[in-house]
Write a protein that holds these residues in place. Sequence first.
Motif, mmCIF file in Angstrom:
data_model
loop_
_atom_site.group_PDB
_atom_site.id
_atom_site.type_symbol
_atom_site.label_atom_id
_atom_site.label_comp_id
_atom_site.label_asym_id
_atom_site.label_seq_id
_atom_site.Cartn_x
_atom_site.Cartn_y
_atom_site.Cartn_z
ATOM 1 N N PRO A 162 -5.772 8.990 5.551
ATOM 2 C CA PRO A 162 -5.311 10.308 5.109
ATOM 3 C C PRO A 162 -4.198 10.879 5.995
ATOM 4 C CG PRO A 162 -7.693 10.203 5.012
ATOM 5 C CD PRO A 162 -7.240 8.944 5.687
ATOM 6 N N GLY A 163 -4.337 10.725 7.319
ATOM 7 C CA GLY A 163 -3.311 11.224 8.219
ATOM 8 C C GLY A 163 -1.975 10.538 8.016
ATOM 9 N N GLU A 164 -2.019 9.257 7.689
ATOM 10 C CA GLU A 164 -0.785 8.516 7.440
ATOM 11 C C GLU A 164 -0.096 9.029 6.189
ATOM 12 O OE1 GLU A 164 -1.465 4.045 9.089
ATOM 13 O OE2 GLU A 164 -2.725 4.657 7.416
ATOM 14 N N ALA A 165 -0.875 9.296 5.156
ATOM 15 C CA ALA A 165 -0.303 9.812 3.913
ATOM 16 C C ALA A 165 0.346 11.169 4.144
ATOM 17 C CB ALA A 165 -1.392 9.923 2.845
ATOM 18 N N SER A 213 0.832 -1.212 0.000
ATOM 19 C CA SER A 213 0.000 0.000 0.000
ATOM 20 C C SER A 213 0.861 1.254 0.000
ATOM 21 C CB SER A 213 -0.925 -0.001 1.222
ATOM 22 O OG SER A 213 -1.815 -1.091 1.179
ATOM 23 N N LEU A 214 1.940 1.256 0.782
ATOM 24 C CA LEU A 214 2.843 2.407 0.814
ATOM 25 C C LEU A 214 3.609 2.548 -0.498
ATOM 26 C CD1 LEU A 214 4.218 2.102 4.466
ATOM 27 C CD2 LEU A 214 2.562 3.763 3.580
ATOM 28 N N VAL A 215 3.960 1.402 -1.088
ATOM 29 C CA VAL A 215 4.629 1.421 -2.395
ATOM 30 C C VAL A 215 3.733 2.078 -3.439
ATOM 31 C CG1 VAL A 215 5.350 -0.074 -4.317
ATOM 32 C CG2 VAL A 215 6.170 -0.532 -1.996
ATOM 33 N N ARG A 216 2.461 1.735 -3.396
ATOM 34 C CA ARG A 216 1.503 2.330 -4.330
ATOM 35 C C ARG A 216 1.286 3.816 -4.030
ATOM 36 N NH1 ARG A 216 -3.570 -0.293 -3.287
ATOM 37 N NH2 ARG A 216 -4.363 0.964 -5.032
ATOM 38 N N LEU A 217 1.306 4.159 -2.752
ATOM 39 C CA LEU A 217 1.080 5.554 -2.360
ATOM 40 C C LEU A 217 2.153 6.472 -2.929
ATOM 41 C CD1 LEU A 217 -0.529 7.576 -0.489
ATOM 42 C CD2 LEU A 217 1.229 7.091 1.240
ATOM 43 N N VAL A 218 3.423 6.073 -2.825
ATOM 44 C CA VAL A 218 4.518 6.940 -3.265
ATOM 45 C C VAL A 218 4.940 6.672 -4.715
ATOM 46 C CG1 VAL A 218 5.389 7.180 -0.921
ATOM 47 C CG2 VAL A 218 6.327 5.388 -2.394
#
Length: 293
Positions: free
Chosen positions: A81-84, A7-12
């Motif tokens: 959202p807060g994590e992003a 999920s983090l890989v996709r986020l960035v």
Amino acid sequence: MNVRVRSLVRLVRLPAALSVLGDALTGAAAAGRLREPRTWALPLSSVCLYWAGMALNDYADRGLDAVERPERPIPSGAVAPGEALAVASGLTVAGVGVAALTGGRRTALVASALAATVWTYDLVLKRTRLSPLGMATARGLDVLLGAGDRPGRAVRPAVAMAVHTLGVTALSRGEVHGTRPEVAAGSLACTLAGSVVAALPGREGSGSPRGAAGEVIAGMFAGVYAGTVGLAQWRALTDPTAEHAREATGVGIRGMIPLQAALLSRYGAPVPACALAVGAPVVSRASRRVAVT
């Protein structure tokens, strides 16, 4: 791969970071700073700030993405959202910090300006007509990041990367609903202009065998760049659908690598250019699993 990590890989947009590695190195080559060991750490600053921008992009677009791209990490519930926002903030601090440690005060100032541009783009400019200009400014600053106290020497490659980014960003605005032929034509013109700037011989290294070889390699990379990116943009011009706009945007992001390689070769660094070019197929393959746009 762990679901959380994915999920983090996709986020960035993790694989797309390979498209920024050559920015600072190109600026350093133009400024004659590639022999300085600390210069080679500057791409890490670029990567951190790029990933920060991607995370902030999804934070800022979370409402729109819930309607148009519900599969993205935030609307799908994979990332809060807060994590992003925390990821974007942490990566921004890391990017400016790396620049300060490796390049000194002048480089830290450029990195700070770049970070400010990234945040302004995502939070303010993206939904305005100035969004392509904002993104182009960020890319130009990323090139100047490598020039240190000699930014004047890196203006030409910075402009080349900025012009390319201007065209790609303008076309990316049509990824969901389609673009317009005049936008695609403008993007194609930006690509052709960037290839000419990268291929034109300069005074750097002229007259020496090494300089001549670098100019030949620069021409080859410029041709690859113009051919791949230009063809995708031509398809968007003749059939300006959302599918072709998305394709051309993805190809344009990956096409930054051969453009950087052409500029590096032009400034007498063909070996790093060839090493950088290896990243193009890597990004292409990775983008099939993790979207770069």
